[in-house]
Every structure is written in structure tokens, then in C-alpha cells.
Scaffold this motif. Sequence first.
Motif, short mmCIF file in Angstrom:
data_model
loop_
_atom_site.label_atom_id
_atom_site.label_comp_id
_atom_site.label_asym_id
_atom_site.label_seq_id
_atom_site.Cartn_x
_atom_site.Cartn_y
_atom_site.Cartn_z
N UNK A 263 -7.63 -10.54 31.07
CA UNK A 263 -7.17 -11.82 31.62
C UNK A 263 -6.98 -11.75 33.12
N UNK A 264 -6.37 -10.66 33.61
CA UNK A 264 -6.16 -10.48 35.06
C UNK A 264 -7.49 -10.48 35.79
N UNK A 265 -8.46 -9.73 35.29
CA UNK A 265 -9.77 -9.65 35.95
C UNK A 265 -10.45 -11.00 35.98
N UNK B 256 -1.84 -14.19 46.18
CA UNK B 256 -0.66 -14.96 46.55
C UNK B 256 -0.19 -15.86 45.40
N UNK B 257 -1.14 -16.34 44.61
CA UNK B 257 -0.81 -17.28 43.53
C UNK B 257 -0.71 -16.62 42.15
N UNK B 258 -0.90 -15.30 42.11
CA UNK B 258 -1.01 -14.60 40.83
C UNK B 258 0.25 -14.75 39.99
N UNK B 259 1.43 -14.55 40.58
CA UNK B 259 2.68 -14.65 39.82
C UNK B 259 2.83 -16.05 39.22
N UNK C 234 -6.44 -23.07 31.96
CA UNK C 234 -5.65 -24.11 32.63
C UNK C 234 -4.82 -23.54 33.76
N UNK C 235 -4.21 -22.39 33.51
CA UNK C 235 -3.32 -21.80 34.52
C UNK C 235 -4.06 -21.51 35.81
N UNK C 236 -5.27 -20.98 35.68
CA UNK C 236 -6.06 -20.70 36.88
C UNK C 236 -6.44 -22.00 37.59
#
Length: 436
Positions: free
Chosen positions: A106-108, A126-129, A158-160
Motif C-alpha cells: 500500500x505504501x509503495x 508531506x501528505x503521507x500521514x 480514495x485516500x490518495x
Amino acid sequence: MGNIAISAQNVSKTYKLYKSPMDRLKESLFYRKKTLHSEHHALQNLNFTIEKGDIVGIIGENGSGKSTLLKIITGVLTPSSGVSEVNGKVAALLELGAGFNFEYTGIENIYLNGLMMGFKREEITERLDQILAFAELGEYIYQPVKTYSSGMFARLAFSVAINVQPDILIVDEALSVGDMYFQAKCITKMKELFLQGVTVLYVSHDLNSVKSLCQKAIYLKNGTLEAYGEAEKVVDIYAKFVRDQMNNNTKGRINSEDKLYNLDEVSLNDNLVFKENSEFMEKVEYFRQGTRDAILTELEVLDYNNSPVLTADFNDKIKIRMHVKFYKKCQISVGYHIRDKQNIEYLGSNTLIEDIGEISGEAGQKLIVEFRTRLPLVEGMYNFSTVLSTSTIKNRTSIFVDYTENSYIFEMRERDPYKIWNKLYIPNEIEINRVN
């Protein structure tokens, strides 16, 4: 062009359709002058502009060209002719899975998707958290995406898309995936983006959500621009087309005979005056639909003193008096819907639901059907739509005989002394016990 987010100038998209892969190969290699394909015009000469900050719904039947248009706007497809211009960074949810590598974690995939949208790695970090908190995937974010359920996948996609602060957000029916909690969370976040001036294209078959979320709407029909303008008006045009299609598809089916109420058996009531109101019929004519074997000639909404209801208080008793005239022998159910200004339906009934059944009448006969009910509604503007229909196949489908929209408009006043915050309220019974 400074205020234009998206523009389309004579945009068309044509696909070559071959009966087999071999025909494609033959035409490209040997048959320079011979055509082995047919053409499918997915889009034809679309012209429109969308200003920055506009929230635009895109509606139409399956196959009308909605997804093709969005893929051209996002650059996934190029038009066969014409020019599409987009000003700003685009976050798109066209198809869940588009742009994701299922072998990556998911992170990748967050970084992969962000880079594909045109963001630098530092901007994504910057927006990862924020993205991780919104997705609520916990330790699964470090697992390969191929192990995710559809709901988990929807959360990540959706989050991305909605946390990278795009200039333009495109959503294609993706809200139908995931649990109700997450759908509500996404809608709340989308509304935040609306207030921030993000341009939004929203594709949905849920016409009520288009009316409630969007300012404008584009209606595509067979690849052409059928209508573009104020969302409420464009949705009504499309809804009328859908109902016409439904009527055409149900013609000739066998009528339901579960319960029939014969008008010949009803005694005459000389205390009631039948009304044929020409002003009413002119008002509803534009969106009136059906076979018109019988028609509604007047709709009265009255209080119990027989005065017209223009404003009402919470839980007021009303009478809904429908005047119906038969032009051909037929059998009909009679009913109504009460909707708010976004056309979201709150109350309604008909003679089938109330266990009276359909009413059988001869040409020339007249009747008045009166429903008596209450208005457990909060403050706001509401409207009536009316339905005369003939049910088919065990009452699961129906043919419109006479359907009207916005037949009567009234206003509900705010409840006093305590305001109700729900859209619909039914009084509760409360028991209070003192215990040790």
C-alpha cells in the motif's frame, strides 16, 4: 482561459471494431484499400467549458460515453479529433485499480500513484500521514495490494486521490464501493474540497446525489452532448428519458390482477366537486409522462378545514386530493411522493400499498382519490409528484399512465419550541424509570 479548468472543442473518439484479431492484422498489412472494420463513435463533437471551482455531475446511460470522456480529460486516452484542454493537477478515481501495481505494498502504491499524478516524492511524503490516517488500513498498508479486499482497496485509492490536494478531482461511481461509514467519510471530505474551490467531475447513476452535490450537470446520450447546465434541470431531462424507456420496456406485459377495485361499484358522492384545472395541467405538462389513458386534472393539498396548504407545521394533518379522469378503459393505481428541493424522497403512498389495489374505470368516468396523512418533516421546501400507473408482473414493475413532477410546492416551518435536526421525525414513546 484563466478561469477555465477544462474545455472540450469538437472532441470525438472513434474506435475501430474488428471481428477477429486476424482481421486487424490483415487490414494493417495487406488490405490498404479494403476495410475490415466497423466504426463505433464513442464521442461525437463535444463542446463545453468547465470553470475552476465548478462541481459538475456527468450522467447518462451505460455506453453513453461518460468513462471515455473522463479518460480523455485525464490523458489516459487521446481524442480521435478535436481538442481537450485541462488546467491543473488531476486526481482521478475512474476505475479502482487503475494506476496501482498489485505486487506493491500500500505504501509503495501511494508513492506510485502520487508520482503518476505529477507530484514530487517530497510532496507525497508531506501528505503521507494524512493519507494513512484517512485510509485506516493499519498494518495492512505494508502488505501487497493483491491481498486487499475491495473495501480496503477503495480506502487506499480514495485516500490518495482526495488527500493530495488536486486542482481537479474526478470521481466515477467509486463511492459505491466500501462500507457505509467510509462512503460518508469520503462525501464529507469531498465537500471540504468543494469549499476549497477544487473543480469536481462526479459520475453517478444516483440522480439524487448529483442534484444534492453538483451545481451543474452534463448529460451524454449515445456519445453526444444532450444537455449541459443547471444540475436540477439537466437531471430532470435525463430522468424523463429513463422513465420513457422504462415505459417502452414494460408495454405489452400482463397486468397484475392481485386486487382490483371496480369504479362501477363505487357510489356517487354529490358533496365533492370534480375539478379540471387548466392552469394545473399547463404547469405540469413539460414533465408529464405516460400513456394518458387516464390523467390527473387537479391536485389539491388541503388542511382539515379544506384550505390549501402553502405552509405547514410539524406533524400537521393534511388531505391530498387527486382528481382523475379516464379517457380509455384501464386499471390504475393512484399515488404520490413528497420530495425535498434536491428531489430526495421522504414520504409517499399509493392505492396498492394501502391495500386498495388498482382501480378499474371506463372512458369518461371521473374519480377523486383522497389520501389523509401527517407531515413529520423538518423545515424546508417540499414538492409533490403524482403517479397513475398500471402494475405488471406481480407489481414489481409498472407502466406510467400519468406521471407528473413538482405538481404542488409547500413549505414546512421550523418546529417550535424545539428544533428537529433530522430530515424526518416520527414521535417516540419514552419510558423513564427511577432505580436504585
